[in-house]
Design a protein around this motif. Structure first.
Motif, PDB file in Angstrom:
ATOM      1  N   VAL A  14      39.272  36.388  43.627  1.00 40.42           N
ATOM      2  CA  VAL A  14      40.426  36.622  42.752  1.00 40.42           C
ATOM      3  C   VAL A  14      40.187  37.888  41.937  1.00 40.42           C
ATOM      4  O   VAL A  14      41.063  38.756  41.835  1.00 40.42           O
ATOM      5  CB  VAL A  14      40.686  35.415  41.821  1.00 40.42           C
ATOM      6  N   LEU A  15      39.001  38.014  41.382  1.00 42.63           N
ATOM      7  CA  LEU A  15      38.664  39.199  40.605  1.00 42.63           C
ATOM      8  C   LEU A  15      38.594  40.441  41.500  1.00 42.63           C
ATOM      9  O   LEU A  15      39.046  41.517  41.116  1.00 42.63           O
ATOM     10  CB  LEU A  15      37.347  38.992  39.863  1.00 42.63           C
ATOM     11  N   ALA A  16      38.065  40.289  42.719  1.00 43.19           N
ATOM     12  CA  ALA A  16      38.000  41.413  43.657  1.00 43.19           C
ATOM     13  C   ALA A  16      39.409  41.877  44.036  1.00 43.19           C
ATOM     14  O   ALA A  16      39.668  43.085  44.135  1.00 43.19           O
ATOM     15  CB  ALA A  16      37.207  41.023  44.903  1.00 43.19           C
ATOM     16  N   VAL A  17      40.321  40.942  44.229  1.00 43.31           N
ATOM     17  CA  VAL A  17      41.715  41.289  44.550  1.00 43.31           C
ATOM     18  C   VAL A  17      42.359  41.998  43.358  1.00 43.31           C
ATOM     19  O   VAL A  17      43.101  42.970  43.521  1.00 43.31           O
ATOM     20  CB  VAL A  17      42.506  40.025  44.959  1.00 43.31           C
ATOM     21  N   TYR A  18      42.066  41.525  42.159  1.00 45.16           N
ATOM     22  CA  TYR A  18      42.569  42.188  40.953  1.00 45.16           C
ATOM     23  C   TYR A  18      42.074  43.631  40.891  1.00 45.16           C
ATOM     24  O   TYR A  18      42.843  44.551  40.596  1.00 45.16           O
ATOM     25  CB  TYR A  18      42.103  41.388  39.724  1.00 45.16           C
ATOM     26  N   LEU A  19      40.797  43.836  41.166  1.00 47.89           N
ATOM     27  CA  LEU A  19      40.241  45.191  41.149  1.00 47.89           C
ATOM     28  C   LEU A  19      40.835  46.054  42.266  1.00 47.89           C
ATOM     29  O   LEU A  19      41.131  47.230  42.061  1.00 47.89           O
ATOM     30  CB  LEU A  19      38.720  45.130  41.274  1.00 47.89           C
ATOM     31  N   ALA A  20      41.023  45.465  43.444  1.00 51.78           N
ATOM     32  CA  ALA A  20      41.606  46.205  44.567  1.00 51.78           C
ATOM     33  C   ALA A  20      43.053  46.589  44.286  1.00 51.78           C
ATOM     34  O   ALA A  20      43.516  47.648  44.718  1.00 51.78           O
ATOM     35  CB  ALA A  20      41.516  45.379  45.843  1.00 51.78           C
ATOM     36  N   ALA A  21      43.776  45.737  43.548  1.00 45.14           N
ATOM     37  CA  ALA A  21      45.174  46.027  43.215  1.00 45.14           C
ATOM     38  C   ALA A  21      45.275  47.251  42.305  1.00 45.14           C
ATOM     39  O   ALA A  21      46.278  47.951  42.316  1.00 45.14           O
ATOM     40  CB  ALA A  21      45.812  44.821  42.539  1.00 45.14           C
ATOM     41  N   ARG A  22      44.225  47.523  41.566  1.00 47.34           N
ATOM     42  CA  ARG A  22      44.231  48.665  40.648  1.00 47.34           C
ATOM     43  C   ARG A  22      43.597  49.910  41.263  1.00 47.34           C
ATOM     44  O   ARG A  22      43.597  50.967  40.650  1.00 47.34           O
ATOM     45  CB  ARG A  22      43.491  48.276  39.377  1.00 47.34           C
ATOM     46  N   ASP A  23      43.070  49.793  42.468  1.00 48.73           N
ATOM     47  CA  ASP A  23      42.376  50.901  43.126  1.00 48.73           C
ATOM     48  C   ASP A  23      43.359  51.716  43.971  1.00 48.73           C
ATOM     49  O   ASP A  23      44.000  51.178  44.876  1.00 48.73           O
ATOM     50  CB  ASP A  23      41.260  50.342  44.012  1.00 48.73           C
ATOM     51  N   ARG A  31      48.399  46.799  47.863  1.00 48.93           N
ATOM     52  CA  ARG A  31      48.283  46.808  46.399  1.00 48.93           C
ATOM     53  C   ARG A  31      49.390  45.978  45.759  1.00 48.93           C
ATOM     54  O   ARG A  31      49.142  45.222  44.816  1.00 48.93           O
ATOM     55  CB  ARG A  31      48.358  48.239  45.859  1.00 48.93           C
ATOM     56  N   LEU A  32      50.617  46.115  46.260  1.00 46.28           N
ATOM     57  CA  LEU A  32      51.728  45.342  45.704  1.00 46.28           C
ATOM     58  C   LEU A  32      51.504  43.842  45.888  1.00 46.28           C
ATOM     59  O   LEU A  32      51.702  43.054  44.964  1.00 46.28           O
ATOM     60  CB  LEU A  32      53.047  45.774  46.342  1.00 46.28           C
ATOM     61  N   LEU A  33      51.098  43.452  47.089  1.00 39.74           N
ATOM     62  CA  LEU A  33      50.814  42.045  47.351  1.00 39.74           C
ATOM     63  C   LEU A  33      49.622  41.572  46.515  1.00 39.74           C
ATOM     64  O   LEU A  33      49.652  40.481  45.942  1.00 39.74           O
ATOM     65  CB  LEU A  33      50.543  41.823  48.841  1.00 39.74           C
ATOM     66  N   ALA A  34      48.590  42.398  46.424  1.00 40.78           N
ATOM     67  CA  ALA A  34      47.406  42.044  45.639  1.00 40.78           C
ATOM     68  C   ALA A  34      47.760  41.887  44.164  1.00 40.78           C
ATOM     69  O   ALA A  34      47.256  40.977  43.493  1.00 40.78           O
ATOM     70  CB  ALA A  34      46.321  43.101  45.821  1.00 40.78           C
ATOM     71  N   MET A  35      48.637  42.752  43.651  1.00 43.92           N
ATOM     72  CA  MET A  35      49.062  42.627  42.253  1.00 43.92           C
ATOM     73  C   MET A  35      49.777  41.299  42.018  1.00 43.92           C
ATOM     74  O   MET A  35      49.530  40.622  41.023  1.00 43.92           O
ATOM     75  CB  MET A  35      49.986  43.780  41.875  1.00 43.92           C
ATOM     76  N   ALA A  36      50.658  40.950  42.936  1.00 44.87           N
ATOM     77  CA  ALA A  36      51.403  39.695  42.789  1.00 44.87           C
ATOM     78  C   ALA A  36      50.472  38.486  42.858  1.00 44.87           C
ATOM     79  O   ALA A  36      50.563  37.567  42.036  1.00 44.87           O
ATOM     80  CB  ALA A  36      52.477  39.605  43.867  1.00 44.87           C
ATOM     81  N   VAL A  37      49.571  38.480  43.829  1.00 47.47           N
ATOM     82  CA  VAL A  37      48.656  37.349  43.988  1.00 47.47           C
ATOM     83  C   VAL A  37      47.702  37.260  42.804  1.00 47.47           C
ATOM     84  O   VAL A  37      47.473  36.173  42.258  1.00 47.47           O
ATOM     85  CB  VAL A  37      47.880  37.458  45.331  1.00 47.47           C
ATOM     86  N   ALA A  38      47.144  38.382  42.385  1.00 48.06           N
ATOM     87  CA  ALA A  38      46.208  38.381  41.256  1.00 48.06           C
ATOM     88  C   ALA A  38      46.918  37.971  39.963  1.00 48.06           C
ATOM     89  O   ALA A  38      46.365  37.197  39.174  1.00 48.06           O
ATOM     90  CB  ALA A  38      45.557  39.747  41.098  1.00 48.06           C
ATOM     91  N   LEU A  80      36.720  46.217  50.227  1.00 53.11           N
ATOM     92  CA  LEU A  80      36.570  44.835  49.790  1.00 53.11           C
ATOM     93  C   LEU A  80      35.130  44.539  49.384  1.00 53.11           C
ATOM     94  O   LEU A  80      34.895  43.895  48.360  1.00 53.11           O
ATOM     95  CB  LEU A  80      37.020  43.873  50.896  1.00 53.11           C
ATOM     96  N   ALA A  81      34.178  45.029  50.161  1.00 47.42           N
ATOM     97  CA  ALA A  81      32.765  44.815  49.826  1.00 47.42           C
ATOM     98  C   ALA A  81      32.428  45.444  48.477  1.00 47.42           C
ATOM     99  O   ALA A  81      31.716  44.843  47.658  1.00 47.42           O
ATOM    100  CB  ALA A  81      31.878  45.391  50.919  1.00 47.42           C
ATOM    101  N   GLU A  82      32.962  46.616  48.231  1.00 41.92           N
ATOM    102  CA  GLU A  82      32.730  47.296  46.953  1.00 41.92           C
ATOM    103  C   GLU A  82      33.309  46.495  45.788  1.00 41.92           C
ATOM    104  O   GLU A  82      32.663  46.305  44.759  1.00 41.92           O
ATOM    105  CB  GLU A  82      33.364  48.690  47.011  1.00 41.92           C
ATOM    106  N   HIS A  83      34.532  45.997  45.966  1.00 45.37           N
ATOM    107  CA  HIS A  83      35.180  45.240  44.896  1.00 45.37           C
ATOM    108  C   HIS A  83      34.564  43.857  44.722  1.00 45.37           C
ATOM    109  O   HIS A  83      34.521  43.335  43.600  1.00 45.37           O
ATOM    110  CB  HIS A  83      36.682  45.149  45.131  1.00 45.37           C
ATOM    111  N   ARG A  84      34.084  43.250  45.804  1.00 49.61           N
ATOM    112  CA  ARG A  84      33.382  41.965  45.672  1.00 49.61           C
ATOM    113  C   ARG A  84      32.087  42.137  44.881  1.00 49.61           C
ATOM    114  O   ARG A  84      31.744  41.278  44.064  1.00 49.61           O
ATOM    115  CB  ARG A  84      33.082  41.377  47.046  1.00 49.61           C
ATOM    116  N   ALA A  85      31.384  43.228  45.109  1.00 47.71           N
ATOM    117  CA  ALA A  85      30.153  43.495  44.356  1.00 47.71           C
ATOM    118  C   ALA A  85      30.476  43.715  42.879  1.00 47.71           C
ATOM    119  O   ALA A  85      29.783  43.183  42.001  1.00 47.71           O
ATOM    120  CB  ALA A  85      29.429  44.702  44.934  1.00 47.71           C
ATOM    121  N   ALA A  86      31.527  44.465  42.609  1.00 45.81           N
ATOM    122  CA  ALA A  86      31.930  44.695  41.220  1.00 45.81           C
ATOM    123  C   ALA A  86      32.398  43.396  40.569  1.00 45.81           C
ATOM    124  O   ALA A  86      32.116  43.141  39.395  1.00 45.81           O
ATOM    125  CB  ALA A  86      33.032  45.747  41.159  1.00 45.81           C
ATOM    126  N   ALA A  87      33.090  42.565  41.333  1.00 42.87           N
ATOM    127  CA  ALA A  87      33.567  41.285  40.806  1.00 42.87           C
ATOM    128  C   ALA A  87      32.409  40.347  40.501  1.00 42.87           C
ATOM    129  O   ALA A  87      32.426  39.646  39.486  1.00 42.87           O
ATOM    130  CB  ALA A  87      34.524  40.630  41.800  1.00 42.87           C
TER     131      ALA A  87
END
Length: 128
Positions: A14-23, A31-38, A80-87
């Motif tokens: 969830v946090l990784a998707v949030y970060l990806a939505a802002r990337d 990004r639009l779908l990720a923003m809605a889901v997050a 995704l791997a980058e954002h999962r690590a950050a999350a």
């Protein structure tokens, strides 16, 4: 134990998707779908309140995980791997979407107004 591991992974995603939505490197449609889901996953207000029997937990058990799964599959793997690590590093600080909460409150208010307008003629005839 498997359920607990799955829940932790879902929370991280969830946090990784949030970060990806802002990337900006994430494709625009993703990004639009990720923003809605997050926004929905991080919103303190559910579309279906939890106090409604069975249906209340349906979004927590089905809608959110399926939305996360869809977005995770659409994000490029290296991103995704980058954002999962950050999350995983930021797991303790869970962001809360105030905008998503405002949207959910507006939807509930609109539903209440529509219900009132639908019931008003019946109530006027029934009440003195």
């Amino acid at each position: 134990m498997r359920a607990k591991t799955w829940a932790r992974g879902l929370k991280r995603d969830v946090l990784a998707v949030y970060l990806a939505a802002r990337d900006p490197r994430t494709p625009r449609h993703v990004r639009l779908l990720a923003m809605a889901v997050a926004a929905y996953a991080l919103s303190p207000i559910d579309l279906i309140p939890d106090f409604i029997p069975v249906l209340g937990y349906l979004d927590d058990l089905l809608i959110v995980p399926l939305g996360i799964l869809l977005v995770v599959r659409l994000i490029p793997p290296q991103l995704l791997a980058e954002h999962r690590a950050a999350a995983a590093a930021r797991q303790a600080a869970r962001p809360v979407s105030v905008a998503a909460a405002a949207v959910m409150v507006a939807l509930w208010l609109a539903a209440a107004v529509l219900l009132w307008l639908w019931l008003a003629p019946w109530l006027e005839a029934w009440l003195p």
